[in-house]
Design a protein around this motif. Structure first.
Motif, PDB file in Angstrom:
ATOM      1  N   ARG B  11       0.719  -1.316   0.180  1.00 38.28           N
ATOM      2  CA  ARG B  11       0.091  -0.027  -0.058  1.00 38.28           C
ATOM      3  C   ARG B  11       0.906   1.675   0.650  1.00 38.28           C
ATOM      4  NH1 ARG B  11      -5.171  -1.006   1.109  1.00 38.28           N
ATOM      5  NH2 ARG B  11      -5.756  -2.888   1.935  1.00 38.28           N
ATOM      6  N   GLN B  12       0.745   1.449  -0.758  1.00 40.85           N
ATOM      7  CA  GLN B  12       2.021   2.730  -1.453  1.00 40.85           C
ATOM      8  C   GLN B  12       1.506   4.071  -1.940  1.00 40.85           C
ATOM      9  OE1 GLN B  12       5.147   1.703  -4.006  1.00 40.85           O
ATOM     10  NE2 GLN B  12       3.831   0.077  -5.176  1.00 40.85           N
ATOM     11  N   PHE B  13       0.389   4.222  -2.454  1.00 37.57           N
ATOM     12  CA  PHE B  13      -0.468   5.558  -2.891  1.00 37.57           C
ATOM     13  C   PHE B  13      -1.303   6.015  -1.831  1.00 37.57           C
ATOM     14  CE2 PHE B  13       1.084   2.617  -6.221  1.00 37.57           C
ATOM     15  CZ  PHE B  13       1.621   3.125  -6.111  1.00 37.57           C
ATOM     16  N   LEU B  14      -1.472   7.400  -2.241  1.00 40.08           N
ATOM     17  CA  LEU B  14      -2.894   7.723  -1.460  1.00 40.08           C
ATOM     18  C   LEU B  14      -3.658   8.150  -2.549  1.00 40.08           C
ATOM     19  CD1 LEU B  14       0.360   9.125   0.580  1.00 40.08           C
ATOM     20  CD2 LEU B  14      -1.511  10.622   1.422  1.00 40.08           C
ATOM     21  N   ALA B  15      -5.016   8.235  -2.161  1.00 39.27           N
ATOM     22  CA  ALA B  15      -5.870   8.720  -3.221  1.00 39.27           C
ATOM     23  C   ALA B  15      -7.300   9.373  -2.573  1.00 39.27           C
ATOM     24  CB  ALA B  15      -6.789   7.274  -2.928  1.00 39.27           C
ATOM     25  N   VAL B  16      -7.562  10.476  -3.502  1.00 42.16           N
ATOM     26  CA  VAL B  16      -8.383  11.967  -2.858  1.00 42.16           C
ATOM     27  C   VAL B  16      -9.462  11.525  -3.457  1.00 42.16           C
ATOM     28  CG1 VAL B  16      -7.340  13.247  -2.641  1.00 42.16           C
ATOM     29  CG2 VAL B  16      -5.992  12.506  -3.079  1.00 42.16           C
ATOM     30  N   ILE B  17     -10.943  12.214  -2.785  1.00 42.89           N
ATOM     31  CA  ILE B  17     -11.804  12.281  -3.431  1.00 42.89           C
ATOM     32  C   ILE B  17     -12.203  13.260  -3.011  1.00 42.89           C
ATOM     33  CG2 ILE B  17     -14.211  11.419  -3.773  1.00 42.89           C
ATOM     34  CD1 ILE B  17     -12.856   8.595  -2.429  1.00 42.89           C
ATOM     35  N   GLY B  18     -12.619  14.619  -3.793  1.00 42.12           N
ATOM     36  CA  GLY B  18     -12.301  15.976  -3.346  1.00 42.12           C
ATOM     37  C   GLY B  18     -12.517  16.861  -4.893  1.00 42.12           C
ATOM     38  N   ASP B  19     -12.471  18.235  -4.106  1.00 39.65           N
ATOM     39  CA  ASP B  19     -13.081  19.329  -4.969  1.00 39.65           C
ATOM     40  C   ASP B  19     -12.048  19.366  -6.114  1.00 39.65           C
ATOM     41  OD1 ASP B  19     -11.381  21.098  -3.959  1.00 39.65           O
ATOM     42  OD2 ASP B  19     -13.020  21.642  -2.926  1.00 39.65           O
ATOM     43  N   VAL B  46     -12.089  13.955  -8.912  1.00 39.80           N
ATOM     44  CA  VAL B  46     -12.349  15.302  -8.819  1.00 39.80           C
ATOM     45  C   VAL B  46     -14.463  15.304  -8.525  1.00 39.80           C
ATOM     46  CG1 VAL B  46     -12.907  17.319  -9.784  1.00 39.80           C
ATOM     47  CG2 VAL B  46     -10.608  15.733 -10.366  1.00 39.80           C
ATOM     48  N   VAL B  47     -14.091  16.132  -7.963  1.00 44.50           N
ATOM     49  CA  VAL B  47     -15.765  15.978  -7.125  1.00 44.50           C
ATOM     50  C   VAL B  47     -16.561  17.349  -7.409  1.00 44.50           C
ATOM     51  CG1 VAL B  47     -18.171  15.301  -4.939  1.00 44.50           C
ATOM     52  CG2 VAL B  47     -16.103  13.511  -6.095  1.00 44.50           C
ATOM     53  N   LYS B  50     -21.784  18.293 -10.678  1.00 42.67           N
ATOM     54  CA  LYS B  50     -21.938  17.372 -12.093  1.00 42.67           C
ATOM     55  C   LYS B  50     -21.958  15.968 -11.225  1.00 42.67           C
ATOM     56  CE  LYS B  50     -22.031  20.259 -14.901  1.00 42.67           C
ATOM     57  NZ  LYS B  50     -20.918  20.854 -16.361  1.00 42.67           N
ATOM     58  N   THR B  51     -20.991  15.448 -10.627  1.00 38.99           N
ATOM     59  CA  THR B  51     -20.800  13.911 -10.154  1.00 38.99           C
ATOM     60  C   THR B  51     -21.988  13.240  -9.672  1.00 38.99           C
ATOM     61  OG1 THR B  51     -18.294  15.316 -10.329  1.00 38.99           O
ATOM     62  CG2 THR B  51     -18.726  12.758  -8.988  1.00 38.99           C
ATOM     63  N   GLU B  52     -22.571  12.231  -9.485  1.00 36.13           N
ATOM     64  CA  GLU B  52     -23.618  11.685  -9.046  1.00 36.13           C
ATOM     65  C   GLU B  52     -22.889  10.858  -7.663  1.00 36.13           C
ATOM     66  OE1 GLU B  52     -26.274  10.932 -10.004  1.00 36.13           O
ATOM     67  OE2 GLU B  52     -26.260  11.871 -12.192  1.00 36.13           O
ATOM     68  N   THR B  53     -23.570  10.420  -6.696  1.00 36.00           N
ATOM     69  CA  THR B  53     -23.245  10.163  -5.271  1.00 36.00           C
ATOM     70  C   THR B  53     -22.832   8.714  -5.704  1.00 36.00           C
ATOM     71  OG1 THR B  53     -25.104  11.516  -4.599  1.00 36.00           O
ATOM     72  CG2 THR B  53     -23.856   9.986  -2.979  1.00 36.00           C
ATOM     73  N   SER B  54     -23.367   8.315  -6.698  1.00 45.35           N
ATOM     74  CA  SER B  54     -23.017   7.078  -6.649  1.00 45.35           C
ATOM     75  C   SER B  54     -21.490   7.000  -7.451  1.00 45.35           C
ATOM     76  CB  SER B  54     -23.846   5.913  -7.690  1.00 45.35           C
ATOM     77  OG  SER B  54     -23.859   6.428  -8.610  1.00 45.35           O
ATOM     78  N   ALA B  55     -21.007   7.717  -8.669  1.00 51.18           N
ATOM     79  CA  ALA B  55     -19.620   7.480  -8.810  1.00 51.18           C
ATOM     80  C   ALA B  55     -18.407   8.121  -7.337  1.00 51.18           C
ATOM     81  CB  ALA B  55     -19.151   8.426  -9.403  1.00 51.18           C
ATOM     82  N   ILE B  56     -19.068   8.689  -6.559  1.00 52.91           N
ATOM     83  CA  ILE B  56     -18.574   8.960  -6.079  1.00 52.91           C
ATOM     84  C   ILE B  56     -18.447   7.371  -4.353  1.00 52.91           C
ATOM     85  CG2 ILE B  56     -17.950  10.587  -3.271  1.00 52.91           C
ATOM     86  CD1 ILE B  56     -20.314  12.971  -4.424  1.00 52.91           C
ATOM     87  N   GLU B  57     -19.201   7.270  -4.657  1.00 50.26           N
ATOM     88  CA  GLU B  57     -19.189   5.992  -3.442  1.00 50.26           C
ATOM     89  C   GLU B  57     -18.753   4.745  -4.945  1.00 50.26           C
ATOM     90  OE1 GLU B  57     -22.811   4.364  -1.521  1.00 50.26           O
ATOM     91  OE2 GLU B  57     -23.892   5.504  -1.968  1.00 50.26           O
ATOM     92  N   ALA B  58     -18.453   4.851  -5.218  1.00 52.72           N
ATOM     93  CA  ALA B  58     -17.809   4.031  -6.062  1.00 52.72           C
ATOM     94  C   ALA B  58     -17.042   3.609  -6.247  1.00 52.72           C
ATOM     95  CB  ALA B  58     -18.326   4.017  -8.139  1.00 52.72           C
ATOM     96  N   GLY B  80     -19.315  17.447  -2.930  1.00 50.11           N
ATOM     97  CA  GLY B  80     -20.562  18.460  -3.580  1.00 50.11           C
ATOM     98  C   GLY B  80     -21.620  16.815  -4.189  1.00 50.11           C
ATOM     99  N   LEU B  81     -23.244  18.423  -3.740  1.00 48.60           N
ATOM    100  CA  LEU B  81     -23.613  17.348  -4.516  1.00 48.60           C
ATOM    101  C   LEU B  81     -24.617  17.761  -5.687  1.00 48.60           C
ATOM    102  CD1 LEU B  81     -26.213  18.529  -1.178  1.00 48.60           C
ATOM    103  CD2 LEU B  81     -25.190  16.025  -1.353  1.00 48.60           C
ATOM    104  N   PRO B  82     -25.498  16.316  -6.582  1.00 48.09           N
ATOM    105  CA  PRO B  82     -26.378  16.746  -7.529  1.00 48.09           C
ATOM    106  C   PRO B  82     -26.656  17.797  -7.566  1.00 48.09           C
ATOM    107  CG  PRO B  82     -25.794  14.369  -7.007  1.00 48.09           C
ATOM    108  CD  PRO B  82     -25.478  14.986  -6.073  1.00 48.09           C
ATOM    109  N   PRO B  83     -27.212  18.652  -8.909  1.00 47.28           N
ATOM    110  CA  PRO B  83     -27.614  19.399  -9.348  1.00 47.28           C
ATOM    111  C   PRO B  83     -29.391  19.287  -8.216  1.00 47.28           C
ATOM    112  CG  PRO B  83     -26.884  19.942 -10.570  1.00 47.28           C
ATOM    113  CD  PRO B  83     -26.484  18.137  -9.746  1.00 47.28           C
ATOM    114  N   LEU B  84     -30.093  18.237  -8.305  1.00 43.17           N
ATOM    115  CA  LEU B  84     -30.604  17.710  -8.097  1.00 43.17           C
ATOM    116  C   LEU B  84     -31.435  18.286  -6.400  1.00 43.17           C
ATOM    117  CD1 LEU B  84     -34.284  17.123  -8.566  1.00 43.17           C
ATOM    118  CD2 LEU B  84     -32.961  14.933  -8.258  1.00 43.17           C
TER     119      LEU B  84
END
Lengths: 255, 145
Positions: B11-19, B46-47, B50-58, B80-84
């Motif tokens: 385990r040698q990488f850092l992962a990022v989920i963010g704006d 990159v969230v 327009k990014t779906e919540t399902s994509a973030i979860e995936a 970020g939340l989807p527009p709807l």
């Protein structure tokens, strides 16, 4: 006896919590500066240019990687005796205690630099061009490879073992057939945004490197260590509750 | 234990989920990595609105469960939340809004594995909120609050 042990664990936990909150503050300050600098760079950029995902290199390779160690920190003696004893108890339980470390640049994976070109080169199509360039630079360059640039942060001494980020400098090192001359290519992400990048973007990079090398690995280590202490506190509390229940039952049975 | 420690060594990488700015800043430090083709996998997402919540979860699922080379996952506290959902959130009471904003965070709070470690970082738009930090929530639970 149990109560003293629990108190010791909680004391240790509060120390960890203090470290965690202070590191959080440091991370906040670094990230705030980073966001401001990126905003400044975007503001000063040419019309329509935004330093963002449009410029990311789709073949990027990590130049900072984690190393995870499981040895306990060599600072136990420097801490209080009770703290040291608590840590030893936790280690004896077989729990994974990851601690903090900063790896100096000299400890970078030298072995990885000497692997075959085909296996290690992250940009295969650039390889041929680079090999051609290396032939021309062989005449000018000295036999020894040029040392990588060291920053002040890289020169800081190590603090023990744990989750660390180390720089993989020699990603682009091509080992010549004679095995004597090498050439290096910059793996700096700033190059995605052009050769002359604005100063705020460089400052943002400096702050980001500080966060990645010094704050985030320590936060992760503290997180795992706090989790270990939590588990042990809960176990000790259960043991105490059982012994208290047993002590209550015994006088009832004797009467 | 020895085998599992060997696994952790990979385990040698850092992962990022963010704006976008969070990811750009962290990639500037040199943590970005794309695996070799054909299944080129990035270690960042990159969230935006327009990014779906399902994509973030995936992405979260991929970084935490599927990939064995990630050691730390950094995630913005406020994604970020989807527009709807933004529209829905605006007409709902604040408590409900928080539940929607925390849609991905329930995964974080229920995440118990040692590796990869999940760390929440502040985003550009929202400062760090200790109330939402999963570590500080654990602290409160330990002290019986």
């Amino acid at each position: 006896m149990d109560q003293d042990y629990i108190d010791g664990l909680l004391e240790r936990y509060l120390h960890l919590l203090h470290d965690y909150t202070s590191l959080r503050e440091e991370l906040n300050a670094l990230q705030t500066g980073m966001y401001q600098n990126i905003a400044r760079a975007n503001f000063a950029a040419e019309r329509g240019v935004r330093f963002g995902r449009d410029y990311y290199d789709d073949r990027m390779q990590a130049s900072r990687r984690l190393t995870i160690n499981f040895e306990s920190r060599g600072q136990d003696e420097a801490q209080g005796p009770s703290e040291s004893q608590t840590r030893k108890n936790l280690s004896a339980l077989g729990s994974i205690i990851t601690t903090i470390a900063c790896v100096p640049a000299s400890t970078v994976e030298d072995s990885k630099a000497n692997v075959d070109v085909e296996a290690s080169h992250p940009y295969p199509e650039a390889e041929a061009a680079e090999q051609g360039a290396s032939k021309s630079t062989d005449k000018l360059a000295p036999n020894a490879p040029t040392p990588p640039p060291q920053t002040d942060m890289d020169a800081q001494p190590g603090r023990g073992a744990g989750i660390t980020v180390e720089r993989r400098i020699n990603d682009f090192t091509l080992v010549a057939k004679k095995g004597t001359t090498t050439s290096q290519k910059s793996n700096d992400p700033l190059r995605w945004f052009g050769l002359l990048t604005p100063m705020p973007l460089r400052e943002a990079q400096t702050q980001s490197i500080r966060a990645i090398e010094h704050v985030i690995p320590r936060l992760a280590s503290l997180n795992s260590e706090m989790a270990v202490v939590e588990i042990e506190v809960r176990r000790a509390r259960k043991r105490r509750a059982k012994s208290e229940a047993l002590a209550r039952r015994l006088p009832q049975q004797s009467s | 234990m020895a085998a599992s420690q060997g696994d952790y060594k990979d385990r040698q990488f850092l992962a990022v989920i963010g704006d976008e700015d969070s990811v750009t800043g962290l990639l500037l430090a040199g943590i970005g990595h794309v695996t070799s083709p054909p299944d080129s996998q990035k270690n960042f997402l990159v969230v935006d609105s327009k990014t779906e919540t399902s994509a973030i979860e995936a992405a979260f699922e991929s970084f935490t469960t599927q990939r064995k080379d990630i050691g730390i996952v950094l995630i913005n506290q406020h994604v970020g939340l989807p527009p709807l959902l933004y529209f829905t959130a605006s007409i709902l009471p604040r408590n409900t809004w928080l539940q929607i904003a925390d849609k991905i965070r329930y995964r974080i709070d229920t995440y118990t594995a040692a590796f990869p470690t999940i760390l929440e970082i502040p985003s550009k738009e929202h400062p760090y909120d200790p109330e939402k930090d999963s570590v500080l929530r654990r602290v409160r639970r330990l002290f019986g609050e």
